[in-house]
Write a protein that holds these residues in place. Sequence first.
Motif, mmCIF file in Angstrom:
data_model
loop_
_atom_site.group_PDB
_atom_site.id
_atom_site.type_symbol
_atom_site.label_atom_id
_atom_site.label_comp_id
_atom_site.label_asym_id
_atom_site.label_seq_id
_atom_site.Cartn_x
_atom_site.Cartn_y
_atom_site.Cartn_z
ATOM 1 N N VAL A 132 0.871 -1.186 0.000
ATOM 2 C CA VAL A 132 0.000 0.000 0.000
ATOM 3 C C VAL A 132 0.909 1.238 0.000
ATOM 4 O O VAL A 132 1.391 1.647 1.049
ATOM 5 C CB VAL A 132 -0.905 0.024 1.252
ATOM 6 N N PRO A 133 1.166 1.805 -1.193
ATOM 7 C CA PRO A 133 2.117 2.927 -1.229
ATOM 8 C C PRO A 133 1.473 4.233 -0.768
ATOM 9 O O PRO A 133 1.325 5.176 -1.531
ATOM 10 C CB PRO A 133 2.522 2.995 -2.698
ATOM 11 N N ALA A 134 1.088 4.292 0.508
ATOM 12 C CA ALA A 134 0.406 5.486 1.030
ATOM 13 C C ALA A 134 1.361 6.379 1.803
ATOM 14 O O ALA A 134 0.998 7.476 2.189
ATOM 15 C CB ALA A 134 -0.757 5.072 1.916
ATOM 16 N N GLY A 135 2.589 5.900 2.054
ATOM 17 C CA GLY A 135 3.529 6.695 2.849
ATOM 18 C C GLY A 135 4.527 7.415 1.975
ATOM 19 O O GLY A 135 4.202 7.866 0.871
ATOM 20 N N GLU A 136 5.755 7.493 2.460
ATOM 21 C CA GLU A 136 6.778 8.233 1.736
ATOM 22 C C GLU A 136 7.427 7.386 0.635
ATOM 23 O O GLU A 136 7.772 7.886 -0.427
ATOM 24 C CB GLU A 136 7.859 8.704 2.731
ATOM 25 N N LEU A 137 7.600 6.096 0.902
ATOM 26 C CA LEU A 137 8.234 5.213 -0.083
ATOM 27 C C LEU A 137 7.253 4.967 -1.231
ATOM 28 O O LEU A 137 6.130 4.521 -0.994
ATOM 29 C CB LEU A 137 8.610 3.876 0.567
ATOM 30 N N ASP A 138 7.678 5.295 -2.453
ATOM 31 C CA ASP A 138 6.734 5.129 -3.554
ATOM 32 C C ASP A 138 6.791 3.719 -4.143
ATOM 33 O O ASP A 138 7.633 2.906 -3.790
ATOM 34 C CB ASP A 138 6.957 6.194 -4.638
ATOM 35 N N MET A 139 5.823 3.463 -5.034
ATOM 36 C CA MET A 139 5.640 2.108 -5.572
ATOM 37 C C MET A 139 6.890 1.632 -6.312
ATOM 38 O O MET A 139 7.238 0.464 -6.239
ATOM 39 C CB MET A 139 4.415 2.096 -6.486
ATOM 40 N N GLU A 140 7.561 2.569 -6.989
ATOM 41 C CA GLU A 140 8.741 2.190 -7.778
ATOM 42 C C GLU A 140 9.833 1.601 -6.875
ATOM 43 O O GLU A 140 10.386 0.544 -7.156
ATOM 44 C CB GLU A 140 9.276 3.453 -8.454
ATOM 45 N N PHE A 141 10.080 2.306 -5.752
ATOM 46 C CA PHE A 141 11.099 1.852 -4.802
ATOM 47 C C PHE A 141 10.691 0.505 -4.199
ATOM 48 O O PHE A 141 11.504 -0.416 -4.090
ATOM 49 C CB PHE A 141 11.258 2.911 -3.699
ATOM 50 N N LEU A 142 9.409 0.401 -3.844
ATOM 51 C CA LEU A 142 8.925 -0.841 -3.216
ATOM 52 C C LEU A 142 9.009 -2.012 -4.204
ATOM 53 O O LEU A 142 9.332 -3.135 -3.827
ATOM 54 C CB LEU A 142 7.490 -0.649 -2.732
ATOM 55 N N GLU A 143 8.706 -1.703 -5.469
ATOM 56 C CA GLU A 143 8.796 -2.744 -6.504
ATOM 57 C C GLU A 143 10.225 -3.273 -6.594
ATOM 58 O O GLU A 143 10.453 -4.474 -6.687
ATOM 59 C CB GLU A 143 8.406 -2.136 -7.848
ATOM 60 N N GLY A 144 11.165 -2.330 -6.540
ATOM 61 C CA GLY A 144 12.591 -2.694 -6.578
ATOM 62 C C GLY A 144 12.945 -3.618 -5.423
ATOM 63 O O GLY A 144 13.690 -4.589 -5.598
ATOM 64 N N LEU A 145 12.378 -3.314 -4.240
ATOM 65 C CA LEU A 145 12.648 -4.156 -3.069
ATOM 66 C C LEU A 145 12.048 -5.551 -3.250
ATOM 67 O O LEU A 145 12.661 -6.565 -2.931
ATOM 68 C CB LEU A 145 12.049 -3.521 -1.817
ATOM 69 N N ALA A 146 10.807 -5.567 -3.764
ATOM 70 C CA ALA A 146 10.108 -6.855 -3.928
ATOM 71 C C ALA A 146 10.846 -7.750 -4.921
ATOM 72 O O ALA A 146 10.765 -8.972 -4.850
ATOM 73 C CB ALA A 146 8.673 -6.610 -4.379
ATOM 74 N N LYS A 147 11.587 -7.124 -5.859
ATOM 75 C CA LYS A 147 12.299 -7.897 -6.885
ATOM 76 C C LYS A 147 13.570 -8.537 -6.334
ATOM 77 O O LYS A 147 14.130 -9.438 -6.956
ATOM 78 C CB LYS A 147 12.653 -6.979 -8.058
ATOM 79 N N LYS A 148 14.054 -8.040 -5.201
ATOM 80 C CA LYS A 148 15.311 -8.580 -4.665
ATOM 81 C C LYS A 148 15.121 -10.026 -4.211
ATOM 82 O O LYS A 148 14.040 -10.412 -3.772
ATOM 83 C CB LYS A 148 15.794 -7.710 -3.497
#
Lengths: 347, 85
Positions: A132-148
Motif C-alpha cells: 500500500v504505497p500510502a507513505g513516503e516510499l513510492d511504488m517504484e522503490f517498493l517494486e525494486g525491493l520486492a524484486k530482490k
Amino acid sequence: MPVLRLPKFGKPVKYAYITGRVRAMKTKLIPHEMYQRMLGMDIPEITRYLEETQYKEEIDSMAKDHSGAELVEYATFANIAKTYRKLLEVSIDEPQFLILEYLRRWDIWNIKTILRGKFHGASEEEIMKYLVPAGELDMEFLEGLAKKERIEEVIQAFDGTDYYEALAQYDGKMLSSVENALDKLYYFRMERAVGGTLSVGGGLLLKYVRKEIDVKNLVTLFRMNKAGIEASVIQENLIPGGKLHEELSRMAGQSYNEFVRGLEGYPFWSAISDVAAEGGSVSRIEARLRAYLVRYAWALSNYHPLSILPVLGYIVSKDTEVSNIRKIVRGKEAGLSAELIEEQVVA
Amino acid sequence: MVVETITDGGILYGLLAVGAGLATGLAGIGAGVGEQGIGAAVVGVVAEEPGFLGKGLFLMLLPETLIIFGLAVSLILMFAWTPFA
C-alpha cells in the motif's frame, strides 16, 4: 523564564481547506448499519454494493484479473493508498508535514510485508498485491525491493536511512524482533519530528498518537496476559511513548482477572467493561478498543475543529472501514458464521 | 501667503469623516479575516461535494453582513447625524 506564546495569526486557517475536505469525504464512508447488511450478503453481492461506493474505480479496473474476496481485498488496498495520497496532495505546509508523519506507518507496513514475503519465499507478484504505497516510499522503490532475491539485500537497500538500524537486528531466524523494532522506530521518529515543531497541531497529533500507543499496548497485554506469558517478555513487546506506559507495563504478567480488575476506572473501561468482565475473546475487545479510538479522535476534533485531528479522525475511520470490509469478506470466504464475523467488526 | 483659519466645526467634521471611513474599513477587514477560513473550508467541501456550492456561498456571505453594519454607521455619520447643524 516563561515565554508568552501568542498564536500565530491565521495559523488555524491553514487547516480550513483540508478539514473541510475530509469532513466531506467522511460523509462518503460506508455507514455502520451497512456492515450488518453486508453480513447477510454473499461475496458477489458485497462486491456489487462496493461498486456503488467510492471503491467503484478500483473494482472496475481490477475485476478482469481478480474475483471474489481477492478482488475486494486488492481494490480496498488500492483505494486506501489513493485516498491517503490525495490527502497529502491537497494539503500544504504544517498539515501536510503532520499527515506524512502519521502516514509513515504504511512505509512500515510495506517493509514488513516485503520482509515477511521474502522470509516465506513468496513470489514478487504476490508481495506486490499487498503493498500500500500510502507513505513516503513510492511504488517504484517498493517494486525494486520486492524484486530482490534475499532478505539481506532488502535490508541493505535501506543502508544510510533510519530504518537500517532496526532492520539490522534481523538474525536470520525470526522476524518478530525486527517488526517490533520497526514499530518502535515509527513512534520514535514521529516524536522526534513533531516534538521539535512545538506547534499546537504537532502537540495534538502527539496527544492522539499517545492514546493510540496505549490502545495498542492494551491489546498486547490482553493477548499476552491471557496466554500467561512472562512479564519481561511482555514488557519487551510494549511500545514506549504512550501516556499510560508506566502503568500498563506494571500490569504485564498479571493473572487475567487481576489485570481486568486493574483496568477499571480508566477512560477506555466503559468501552470494554461488559466484554472484558465476562472473559470475552481478545478480538472482540480489540474491536471495542478500536471503536473507542475512532470516537476519541472525532470527539477530540470537536474541541479543535481547525487542527490535524479531523484529518486523523478520517484516516482512522477509513482504516477501520477497509479492515471491516476485509474481515467480512475474508470471513465469508472461510465460511465463518455471521456472529463470529460480527464480533470482529468495529462498529 | 494665505492663512486659512480652521474652525472647531471643521476639525470635528473632519474627525467625523475619518470615523466614517474607519467604520467601513475596519468592518471590511474583520469580514475578510472571517471569510478566509470559511472560504477555504467551502472550497474544500465543494471539491468533494459540488452540490454544497449554494449552501457554502451562503455561509461565506455571512461575515459580509458586518460590512453592511459598518457602512450603515458610516452613512449615518456622514449624512444623517448632523451635530453641527
